[in-house]
Write an enzyme that holds these catalytic residues in place. Structure first.
Site: not given
Length: 514
Positions: A13, A36, A44, A75, A93, A160, A195, A360
């Protein structure tokens, strides 16, 4: 003008935000990211939407440049294994439905098809590609759908138009490291420090963050990328978090990184697998040299120890040396992701379980909307309000779509699956489920706001899970089916041609990894 942005937190992110803002605004806005060494990321393997292509193209990154650095693979779909019943599977799909005489092939399949046939393999190309582990690209790098190839440039999700046929799997830690190097070359200031305090002015706005060794970092706008902790948005500003656990009870996961060795290394599946289990589901995400696996579950029905044991037995028998990563998930969203001069992006903003690979996507959507609603010194509240509406709509829409996965399935063979039939569901979902019993869901009957999924996704999931219209559309009985049959035959022929001409996913990915 807003001249400085401080991003608190790294990971996917943080670094997606930093690099995108720098690409959008260049030297006109200073971007600083502080992270940090002591705070780990979820780390993952990640699966994505096909729309993540807009992000990489916006940065000017060719996939042959970043994929090898991130153990990435392709993918084409999600394979839902054992969701409808044990032994049954279907694919969701990245492929829009074809149309014959004004009706989708899904409608025609309901009218013409043998219900014993696999609907997805009849009306889509992608499942055949998945079943044969095919790459969407030829060894020369060209896309099998040539008219969709090429960079989109500085485009966004809002632009899109065509459905791109694939997304990516990648190692999230490696992508963050790649983007950190990429961002540093383009002027992102990287501070590695703890922080220790959040400074606020008299209005309660964040004025600076105090670090252990680097002093105070001042900024105009602060972006909270501190994950589930929500250090700025929740802990400092006290924004209320709305839990979704009443409708989506899965709140924990345990993950393993499992190497693929020998001949098994060459078996790279070009899809994510979601396998239904007694108390949740297991993901399988194939990367270049390993698989990422994780068991997503509800701790009402399964203990962490039982989940880890089940996952190991399923995906890594005899590999007890592999380290398990236990994750406690915060499922829901903030009432507002933008408060005062703080914008939360990623897990600090909102999260639903990763069943449809939306993590994401939420990050990308949040970043794009921040650029579109970027403030000036007047801090027009309308900008923040519009941002918050769009972010809330996206997360709430995905929530509805995921709840459909559980409510529509036929499975009721364990206490976990039995409860899916009686658990509360979002108010807007019930009329959509009722509609699906008469007609396939379309743009007018699905969740009405942008949330990343099109009607074909809603159709695929309802048909795949067993929620079908009670009868085909009556109109089709009055239409000559010749064109529909021809389109189905054309699709089958195209699928066979792909099997004969495309390399396997492993062959292509191995070729770009040198």
């Amino acid at each position: 003008m807003i001249k400085s942005v401080v991003i608190v937190g790294g990971g996917t992110a943080g670094w997606m935000t930093a690099t995108y803002l720098k690409e959008a605004f260049g030297d006109r806005v200073d971007v600083t990211l502080v992270e940090s060494k002591r705070v780990g990321t979820i780390g993952v393997g990640e699966a994505t939407f096909s729309t993540v292509r807009h992000f990489f193209d916006y940065l000017g990154l060719d996939e042959r440049e970043w994929m090898p650095e991130c153990s990435a693979s392709y993918k084409l779909a999600i394979r839902f294994q054992d969701w409808r019943r044990k032994g049954h599977h279907f694919y969701h799909p990245f492929e829009r439905l074809r149309v014959a005489d004004g009706f989708t092939l899904a409608d025609w399949w309901l009218h013409l098809g043998d219900r014993g046939e696999d609907f997805d393999r009849k009306i889509y190309l992608t499942p055949t590609m998945c079943e044969n582990n095919l790459s969407p690209r030829l060894l020369d790098g060209s896309l099998f759908v040539s008219n969709l190839d090429g960079s989109l440039g500085r485009s966004t999700l809002d632009e899109q138009r065509a459905q791109f046929p694939y997304a990516y799997h990648f190692d999230a830690d490696l992508l963050a490291k790649f983007l950190a190097k990429f961002g540093a070359k383009r002027g992102v200031k990287h501070v590695i420090d703890d922080v220790v305090e959040i400074g606020q002015d008299q209005r309660g706005w964040v004025s600076h963050v105090k670090t252990r060794e680097s002093g105070d970092l001042h900024g105009d706008l602060f972006v909270d990328c501190t994950g589930f902790r929500g250090v700025l948005i929740n802990q400092t500003l006290g924004e209320q978090f709305e839990s979704f656990q009443d409708v989506l009870p899965n709140n924990r996961a345990v993950a393993l990184r499992v190497p693929r060795e020998g001949e098994l290394a060459k078996t790279m599946q070009p899809y994510t697998t979601a396998t239904a289990m007694d108390a949740g589901w297991i993901w399988t995400i194939p990367l270049h040299q390993r698989n990422g696996h994780g068991y997503v579950y509800s701790d009402e029905f399964c203990s962490p120890e039982e989940a880890e044991r089940t996952l190991r037995e399923k995906v890594a028998p005899g590999q007890d040396d592999l380290e398990a990563n236990h994750i406690r998930m915060r499922i829901g969203r903030n009432q507002r992701s933008w408060v005062n001069n703080v914008v939360a992006i990623g897990l600090s903003s909102g999260f639903v379980e990763p069943l449809e690979s939306t993590g994401i996507f939420f990050i990308q959507h949040g970043i794009e909307q921040l650029v579109k609603h970027f403030p000036d010194e007047n801090w027009d509240s309308g900008l923040a309000d519009a941002y918050n509406r769009k972010v809330a709509h996206v997360i709430d829409g995905v929530k509805e779509f995921l709840v459909l996965h559980y409510r529509a399935t036929e499975r009721d063979d364990t206490p976990y699956w039995k409860e899916t039939k009686i658990r509360a569901i979002p108010a807007g979902l019930e009329p959509r489920l009722e509609h699906a019993r008469s007609l396939l869901i379309d743009e007018s009957s699905m969740y009405p706001h942008y949330h990343g999924f099109e009607s074909y996704s809603w159709i695929t999931m309802t048909l795949g899970l067993g929620l079908e219209p009670q009868r085909p559309r009556p109109a089709l009985a009055h239409i000559d089916p010749a064109n529909a049959r021809a389109e189905l035959a054309r699709l089958a022929a195209e699928a066979q041609e792909l099997v004969e001409n495309l390399p396997t996913c492993y062959e292509y990915i191995d070729s770009i990894n040198g």
